[in-house]
Design a protein around this motif. Structure first.
Motif, short mmCIF file in Angstrom:
data_model
loop_
_atom_site.label_atom_id
_atom_site.label_comp_id
_atom_site.label_asym_id
_atom_site.label_seq_id
_atom_site.Cartn_x
_atom_site.Cartn_y
_atom_site.Cartn_z
N VAL A 47 0.82 -1.20 0.00
CA VAL A 47 0.00 0.00 0.00
C VAL A 47 0.87 1.27 0.00
O VAL A 47 0.46 2.30 -0.53
CB VAL A 47 -1.01 -0.02 1.18
CG1 VAL A 47 -0.30 0.15 2.51
CG2 VAL A 47 -2.07 1.04 1.00
N VAL A 48 2.08 1.18 0.54
CA VAL A 48 3.01 2.32 0.51
C VAL A 48 3.38 2.63 -0.95
O VAL A 48 3.34 3.78 -1.37
CB VAL A 48 4.27 2.05 1.36
CG1 VAL A 48 5.30 3.15 1.18
CG2 VAL A 48 3.88 1.90 2.82
N ASN A 49 3.72 1.60 -1.72
CA ASN A 49 4.04 1.81 -3.13
C ASN A 49 2.87 2.44 -3.87
O ASN A 49 3.04 3.36 -4.68
CB ASN A 49 4.40 0.48 -3.80
CG ASN A 49 5.60 -0.18 -3.19
OD1 ASN A 49 5.50 -0.71 -2.09
ND2 ASN A 49 6.72 -0.17 -3.87
N GLU A 50 1.66 1.95 -3.57
CA GLU A 50 0.47 2.47 -4.24
C GLU A 50 0.21 3.93 -3.87
O GLU A 50 -0.11 4.75 -4.74
CB GLU A 50 -0.73 1.59 -3.86
CG GLU A 50 -0.60 0.18 -4.40
CD GLU A 50 -1.51 -0.83 -3.76
OE1 GLU A 50 -1.82 -1.82 -4.43
OE2 GLU A 50 -1.92 -0.65 -2.59
N ALA A 51 0.39 4.27 -2.61
CA ALA A 51 0.19 5.66 -2.19
C ALA A 51 1.24 6.58 -2.82
O ALA A 51 0.91 7.67 -3.30
CB ALA A 51 0.25 5.76 -0.66
N LEU A 52 2.49 6.14 -2.83
CA LEU A 52 3.55 6.96 -3.43
C LEU A 52 3.30 7.16 -4.92
O LEU A 52 3.55 8.24 -5.45
CB LEU A 52 4.92 6.32 -3.19
CG LEU A 52 5.37 6.27 -1.73
CD1 LEU A 52 6.69 5.50 -1.61
CD2 LEU A 52 5.50 7.67 -1.13
N ALA A 53 2.81 6.14 -5.60
CA ALA A 53 2.51 6.26 -7.03
C ALA A 53 1.43 7.29 -7.30
O ALA A 53 1.39 7.89 -8.38
CB ALA A 53 2.10 4.90 -7.59
N MET A 54 0.59 7.54 -6.31
CA MET A 54 -0.46 8.56 -6.45
C MET A 54 0.02 9.95 -6.03
O MET A 54 -0.75 10.89 -6.00
CB MET A 54 -1.68 8.16 -5.63
CG MET A 54 -2.38 6.92 -6.19
SD MET A 54 -3.85 6.46 -5.26
CE MET A 54 -4.95 7.83 -5.64
N GLY A 55 1.31 10.06 -5.67
CA GLY A 55 1.86 11.35 -5.28
C GLY A 55 1.66 11.70 -3.83
O GLY A 55 1.90 12.84 -3.42
N LEU A 56 1.24 10.74 -3.02
CA LEU A 56 1.02 10.99 -1.60
C LEU A 56 2.33 10.88 -0.83
O LEU A 56 3.31 10.33 -1.31
CB LEU A 56 0.03 9.97 -1.03
CG LEU A 56 -1.33 9.91 -1.69
CD1 LEU A 56 -2.19 8.86 -1.02
CD2 LEU A 56 -2.01 11.26 -1.66
N GLN A 57 2.29 11.37 0.38
CA GLN A 57 3.38 11.16 1.32
C GLN A 57 3.06 9.90 2.11
O GLN A 57 1.93 9.42 2.11
CB GLN A 57 3.51 12.37 2.25
CG GLN A 57 3.86 13.62 1.49
CD GLN A 57 4.15 14.80 2.37
OE1 GLN A 57 4.97 15.59 2.02
NE2 GLN A 57 3.50 14.94 3.51
N ALA A 58 4.08 9.37 2.80
CA ALA A 58 3.87 8.16 3.58
C ALA A 58 4.70 8.20 4.85
O ALA A 58 5.89 8.50 4.81
CB ALA A 58 4.23 6.93 2.76
N VAL A 59 4.04 7.91 5.96
CA VAL A 59 4.71 7.68 7.24
C VAL A 59 4.75 6.16 7.37
O VAL A 59 3.71 5.51 7.44
CB VAL A 59 3.95 8.33 8.42
CG1 VAL A 59 4.61 7.97 9.74
CG2 VAL A 59 3.89 9.84 8.24
#
Length: 126
Positions: A47-59
């Motif tokens: 899910v981190v990869n998916e969020a980053l691919a959408m331009g989001l930040q990740a903790v």
């Protein structure tokens, strides 16, 4: 985690979700700025990869398998999965947010790029 969020003053900005299907995930991520993966044990954390691919930040918990691969990337905050660690990551993410990341590094990891890695690994210098 809900208690930590409430004490940290993020209650209006943090949503907790039960597990969601792959089809539902983009509908949820489109409305957020930062994904939090607070796992104390996580083989990867796709899910981190998916969020980053959408331009989001990740903790991201430093216990997640994905953490070493994304550490140091724009918008990624790798933290221990503790109250203090998560709070620190959320605060850093909040102050760093300038909108979606326009050219996320994760997008350079295409199937073609992976193929090149395999081809390069089979070349022999004689």
């Amino acid at each position: 985690l809900r208690e930590i969020v409430a004490r940290s003053g993020f209650a209006e900005r943090v949503d907790f979700h039960a597990p969601v299907s792959n089809a539902q995930l983009p509908k949820i991520l489109v409305d957020v700025e930062t994904l939090v993966l607070p796992s104390i044990e996580e083989v990867w954390g796709l899910v981190v990869n998916e969020a980053l691919a959408m331009g989001l930040q990740a903790v991201v918990s430093d216990q997640a398998g994905v953490a070493p691969s994304v550490s140091g990337w724009e918008g990624v905050f790798v933290v221990p999965p503790t109250r203090e660690g998560l709070e620190s990551g959320l605060r850093r993410s909040r102050s760093a947010w300038r909108g979606p990341i326009p050219d996320p590094k994760i997008l350079s990891f295409t199937p073609e790029a992976l193929g090149e890695v395999f081809i390069d690994s089979m070349k022999f210098d004689r």
